[in-house]
Every structure is written in structure tokens, then in C-alpha cells.
Design an enzyme around this catalytic site. Sequence first.
Site, PDB file in Angstrom:
ATOM      1  CG  HIS A 124      -4.332  -1.928  -1.795  1.00  0.00           C
ATOM      2  ND1 HIS A 124      -4.795  -2.623  -0.694  1.00  0.00           N
ATOM      3  CD2 HIS A 124      -3.753  -0.803  -1.268  1.00  0.00           C
ATOM      4  CE1 HIS A 124      -4.512  -1.964   0.409  1.00  0.00           C
ATOM      5  NE2 HIS A 124      -3.889  -0.852   0.087  1.00  0.00           N
ATOM      6  CB  SER A 132      -0.956  -0.056   1.197  1.00  0.00           C
ATOM      7  OG  SER A 132      -1.924   0.955   1.143  1.00  0.00           O
TER       8      SER A 132
END
EC number: 3.4.21.92
Length: 200
Positions: free
Chosen positions: A121, A96
Site C-alpha cells: 500500500h 507494507s
Amino acid sequence: MIPTVIEQSARGERAFDIYSRLLRDRIIFLGTQVDDDIANLIVAQMLYLESEDPEKDIYLYINSPGGSVYAGMAIYDTMQHIQPDVSTICIGLAASMGAFLLAGGAKGKRIALPHARIMIHQPLGGAQGPATDIEIQAKEILFIKNSLNSLLAYHTGQPLERIERDTDRDNFMTPEQAKEYGLIDQVITRRPQPSLAAVS
């Protein structure tokens, strides 16, 4: 518990916590979730190292599951703002916001160790409250998503459309896959020199 390091000199012994000792070699360690407190510490360390020597690289080791986008962007913007190149090194996991910071390192100096994992993501939302507040938060999430995707496209060289598709769900990569994708530049096993800071 934070380990301490004892150094001997002509003036006697001096004790450092391990992170302060690493800072002397221009090494910063991000080993937790990214939040405001961690971001402030890392930003302060980068600014300090720039004031010490604006020409020497800074080494940011990353083992992080991600965290706050706003806190992460404070670190990212500082990396781009300061004069020294920031070399990013992934150990363990860069997921992330951790992966975003890894990709935001100086071109040619973004590194992963061979058994690291990298995951990208889309930002996570958790809007609650009145409908009007949820609408405001939804717009903000979309703005953040578009900003992060555009920056990832810039740092990786991938088309924006592919970034949007590949970040729609959790997307885990090996270091070799991350190199091919453009998130990193090198996969290394050993440093070329014995110095702690010799990974560039």
C-alpha cells in the site's frame, strides 16, 4: 521470553538465545514492526555476517506488519550495499515495509511459504501542527511514496503506473499472486536440504 539453545562440545555446554544461534547459520529474523531499534539490529547483523564471509548468502525471514519507512529504508539500503546476496523469506505476513523488504531481496532468492500473505500500500501520513509544517510533511510523504513506487517497479518489473494504482489502497496477495506480480520468485513448502540456511 526468548528461548535458549544448549549446545554440547568438547569444552562443555554453551547456551545461546535462539536468535544468536540462528545468526550462526546466517539467518536473521524480522518478526516485529519495523522501527529504528529493530532496523539498527538487523543492519548490524548484516554487516557482521558480511565481515564473516562476503560470499555466502544471508537469509532474512520476514513476519512483519511494516512500520517506519525511514527505518525500513535503512535495512533496504544495507541489503543492496553489502556483498552477500540477501535471500528474503516471507512467513506469516509481510505487509507494507515488510513487503517492500521482501521484494528487495536478491533476484531469484525471494521466497514465500504457501500460507503467507503479502500486502502493499502507499505510505501512511499523520501530519499535525501549523499549516506550513503540514505542507512540508505532505511534500515529504509524496517524495517517499514516489521513491517506494519507483523501487517496487524496479524490483517487480511492473510499470510504475500499475504500482501507483495497486498501492492506492491495501492490496493483499497470496504467495502465488505475489509471484505473478514479481514481488517474490518462489513459493516453497519444504527446504530442498535439511540445513537451516538451505533455502536458496
